[in-house]
Enzyme design. Structure first.
Site, PDB file in Angstrom:
ATOM      1  N   ASP A 401       4.065  -7.722   8.824  1.00  0.00           N
ATOM      2  CA  ASP A 401       3.276  -7.526   7.611  1.00  0.00           C
ATOM      3  C   ASP A 401       3.075  -6.036   7.370  1.00  0.00           C
ATOM      4  O   ASP A 401       3.157  -5.211   8.284  1.00  0.00           O
ATOM      5  CB  ASP A 401       1.922  -8.222   7.756  1.00  0.00           C
ATOM      6  N   GLU A 404       5.416  -1.747   4.305  1.00  0.00           N
ATOM      7  CA  GLU A 404       5.704  -0.701   3.300  1.00  0.00           C
ATOM      8  C   GLU A 404       5.178   0.694   3.675  1.00  0.00           C
ATOM      9  O   GLU A 404       5.791   1.657   3.233  1.00  0.00           O
ATOM     10  CB  GLU A 404       5.210  -1.139   1.915  1.00  0.00           C
ATOM     11  N   ASP A 474       1.890 -10.203  -1.676  1.00  0.00           N
ATOM     12  CA  ASP A 474       0.718 -11.028  -1.976  1.00  0.00           C
ATOM     13  C   ASP A 474       0.574 -11.252  -3.479  1.00  0.00           C
ATOM     14  O   ASP A 474      -0.391 -10.808  -4.120  1.00  0.00           O
ATOM     15  CB  ASP A 474      -0.547 -10.353  -1.441  1.00  0.00           C
TER      16      ASP A 474
END
Length: 825
Positions: A401, A404, A474
């Site tokens: 997760d 980035e 998300d």
């Protein structure tokens, strides 16, 4: 040969009308030229790939690419010069350099123009990068007015062709940027820069402009079609490994399972219900509090027996992915070790507070910091703890997760953080490539018995070589976001990165909870319709994964067997499993043949102008046309506004749609365009239609519109509860007549790298439409446990003219022992 003669032989001088001395010299792979505005290098990396480098006169350019791993090949090319025009030509492509303007035009070897640089914008602008004097760099190009371009990453703009766009490219939660596009003219362009970049396409020019760069650096590649361009991009940046077979089954997840008992019970419930499942995902906080963020160990007392949990899941014939992040809490040993070696970056990331509340209480800062993934020693430390705390227990794969990574409350000085490769600004967009690559490389080095599988939230060019499937972040639970996912996945695939998925049902779903009662949305008809249509779409993406917050997504949350929505969910999951032989064989085509699983229609029907901007249909493999229902048909569309970037910045929608009695048995309809040049069979009715027309398709709540291309051969697998439950020794082979066809069934050991040693089998099926003969060729290859004797139920599908129900089916059962056999249908 004297040095003087050699210099005169290899270097040509001439004086321009302005009196500026210009020159070029031949190099091993192309030329190096001095022009009025820049030093220009043109290098053939192959006969189809050209690298262009430009940098200021008097400067040096020495760069090791993070994305490109290919070394330039010895390529035959010719050089011709006339006045100030210099031409370089290989057997596939021509580059023409204007020595006065330093601009390049690319053409086919027949002289047809492909792409031209534009001179109006400055190539270099002085830039101070954290105290280092360098440049901002830019290059503009001229595209044809009617040209379509695709790629640029995962974009949440709902568009297929990316013309007339201005995009600021800095990795974030739901937009994953790849500085690459390809054209319907059969070429691609990779802008090899990792700093914040502006992409712009206007009627005047198409350009990339990056904040930091010692010079312009890009690759131009030419092929005959989109598959060929993708093959060139993978040749440059890396090939795609095989994923484990079990990753192509159904995955259940949510934010988050709060105990090991809850996690295991979900798997047990699926087994008790007889609904197929191959994996469960454990989200965050199994490590405990935020001070121990991403500790890579089970410190939460609700996970007191992690080995038992993993063993229980494996004994249920399921697999476990677990959440790991790009940051660490201050009480973790990873944080302490990296802190002592200056391997942490100082900017706001998730979670900001030690308390689990929103907005974050900054009186209790979490102290969580992102690690320097550009540093090879930091990647070693990351794996050391990951291996010790999780991989050694038998975890099957990684949910990486915030790759980035999360960058909150952005300040300009954040980009001044020093990394192993310079400022964070200089390498910002390549962060996911480095952190994902670190895990892949270390696991591969440690073991070849388990294929690496990584689910990641971000990506950059080249990430396809790291066993990673990227999800779209998300995204909100809304019809608009469902619509956006289709072109987002297709454009990402057109960057050469074939494995993509999205949170089925959307991540933030709170607007569908009635009266603020958390979790009730699964009984809300509005959400049921959205979730089911998203699930149907997800069944035709490379990973079928249900996940989100606010509303639990397990099938039993939506009702029980015999109820419409429950039955439709189960039907969709079974459909996915029946197609596993087709899906896994297509995965081999991705690995071995540079193919793509999700295929924009322009890839296979470039001759049909109508498909070039279609953003709601695609091919899954090269046989199945998928036209998901992406608009509400039974309930109102609920508008959901949340902020994905700031995490949990959401409010319950007090005005959410009521839950009136909805009759999901009503028949609805949807318009679908069938590409020209072939005939199409409705998957559900087997009615046949001529391509090149728009039809009105009657839709049902439990069916996604699917059309099969004439000439297709599709294998269907047995009914199973998990991918490896039954061998493929009794497959149904459907042949859709109307054109000659071919399909190769691929099998291997399923979850190791022995296929790289040639341990796999192929069985090729060929359909002769005029003779109505299916030839099953000799099985090629071998591996331990391979099937030596099997039966195929061959089904020939034929139909009378379109919209006629008089379907004709011919079937034969064929015994197959590995030798060539022909079946007359």
């Amino acid at each position: 040969m004297s040095l003087k003669f050699y210099f005169l032989f290899t270097t040509i001088f001439f004086t321009s009308l302005t009196g500026f001395a210009q020159s070029y010299e031949k190099t091993d792979f192309g030329i190096k030229a001095s022009t009025k505005t820049a030093i220009v290098e043109i290098q053939f990396y192959s006969s189809q790939i050209i690298r262009v480098v430009k940098y200021p006169v008097g400067k040096k350019f020495d760069k090791k690419s993070l994305s490109v791993i290919k070394a330039a090949e010895n390529t035959k090319f010719t050089i011709n010069k006339k006045d100030s025009i210099l031409s370089l030509k290989s057997t596939s492509i021509e580059a023409i350099l204007n020595l006065n303007s330093a601009t390049i035009t690319f053409k086919t070897i027949n002289g047809s123009p492909l792409l031209s640089e534009k001179t109006s914008e400055a190539l270099f602008t002085d830039f101070n990068d954290s105290g280092i004097q360098t440049n901002s760099v830019a290059q503009s190009f001229i595209l044809d007015k009617k040209e379509s371009i695709y790629g640029l990453g995962i974009l949440q703009n709902g568009k297929m062709s990316q013309r007339n766009q201005k995009i600021h490219m800095v990795q974030n939660n739901t937009w994953d940027f790849v500085t690459f596009f390809q054209s319907d003219k059969g070429y691609g362009l990779f802008w090899d820069n990792y700093s914040p970049t502006d992409f712009s396409d206007t009627p005047e020019a198409t350009s990339f402009k990056s904040e930091v760069g010692d010079g312009v650096d890009y690759y131009f590649m030419k092929s005959n079609n989109a598959d060929g361009v993708i093959a060139q991009m993978r040749d440059l940046t890396g090939q795609v490994p095989m994923f484990p077979k079990w990753t192509f089954g159904f995955w259940q997840s949510k934010e988050r399972y709060k105990s090991q008992n809850e996690t295991v019970e979900v798997v047990k419930k699926y087994r008790d219900l007889g609904v197929p499942l191959d994996g469960i995902i454990q989200d965050w906080q199994y490590w405990g509090d935020n001070y121990h963020w991403n500790g890579m160990s089970f410190l939460n007392p609700e996970f007191s027996k992690p080995q038992e949990m993993i063993d229980d899941i494996h004994n249920l014939n399921a697999h476990l992915l677990i959440s790991i992040w790009s940051s660490f809490g201050p009480k973790t040993p990873q944080f302490q070790e990296m802190k002592s070696k200056n391997m942490l970056m100082d900017f706001q990331t998730w979670p900001q507070s030690a308390k689990e509340i929103w907005p974050p209480d900054m009186n209790f800062p979490s102290g969580v910091q992102v690690y320097d993934a550009y540093n090879p020693e930091a990647r070693d430390i990351y794996w050391k703890y990951l291996n010790k705390g999780l991989f050694s227990l038998g975890i099957d794969g990684w949910w990486m997760d915030s790759t980035e990574p999360d960058h909150l409350d952005i300040k300009l000085e954040d980009f001044d953080n020093k990394t192993f490769l310079g400022s964070f600004r200089k390498v910002r967009n390549a962060y996911p490539l480095m952190t994902v690559g670190g895990v892949y490389d270390h696991q591969r080095a440690q073991s070849s018995e388990k294929r690496v599988f990584i689910l990641t939230r971000s990506a950059f060019a080249g990430q396809q070589r790291y066993g990673a499937n990227t999800w779209s972040g998300d995204v909100n639970s809304s019809w608009e976001n469902l619509r956006n996912q289709v072109p987002a996945g297709l454009n990402f695939s057109l960057c050469g990165i074939p494995y993509w998925n999205s949170d089925i049902g959307g991540f933030f779903a709170g607007a569908y909870n009635k009266n603020g009662n958390n979790g009730s949305g699964a009984k809300n008809s509005s959400y049921q319709e959205l979730y089911l249509r998203w699930l149907q779409f997800g069944a035709f993406t490379p990973m079928m994964r249900s996940h989100g917050t606010d509303i639990p997504r397990e099938i039993y949350q939506f009702g029980q067997k015999g109820e419409t929505i429950y039955d439709a969910i189960e039907k969709t999951i079974h459909l996915r499993y029946s197609l596993l032989p087709y899906i896994y064989s297509n995965a081999w085509k991705v690995t071995n043949g540079q193919s793509s699983m999700m295929r924009a229609l322009v890839m296979d029907f470039n001759h049909d102008e109508r498909v070039k901007d279609i953003n709601n249909e695609y091919l899954f493999g090269q046989s199945i046309l998928v036209a998901p229902v992406v608009n509400a048909q039974y309930t109102p569309e609920v508008i959901v506004k949340t902020n994905e970037e700031t995490g949990w910045d959401k409010k319950e929608n007090k005005d959410n749609a009521k839950n009136p009695g909805i009759d999901f048995s009503e028949k609805k309809s949807k318009k679908i365009y069938l590409p020209a040049g072939t005939q199409w069979y409705d998957f559900w009715t087997n009615n046949k239609y001529k391509g090149g027309q728009e039809i009105e398709k009657e839709t049902r709540i439990d069916e996604i519109p699917l059309y099969i291309r004439a000439g297709s051969i599709i294998p269907f697998g047995p009914k199973v509860q998990y991918a490896d439950e039954k061998k493929w020794d009794n497959l149904e082979i459907r042949v859709y007549e109307g054109a000659d066809g071919e399909f190769t069934l691929y099998e291997d050991e399923g979850d190791n790298y022995n296929y790289e040693k040639g341990k796999y089998t192929n069985i090729t099926f060929k359909w002769n439409d005029s003779k109505k003969v299916l030839t099953i060729e000799k099985q090629k290859g071998q591996f331990d446990g391979m099937i030596k004797q099997r039966q195929f139920k061959v089904v020939r599908i034929s139909a009378n003219p379109e919209n006629q129900q008089n379907l004709t089916k011919f079937s034969k059962v064929v015994d197959y022992t590995g030798n060539t056999i022909s079946v007359k249908m």
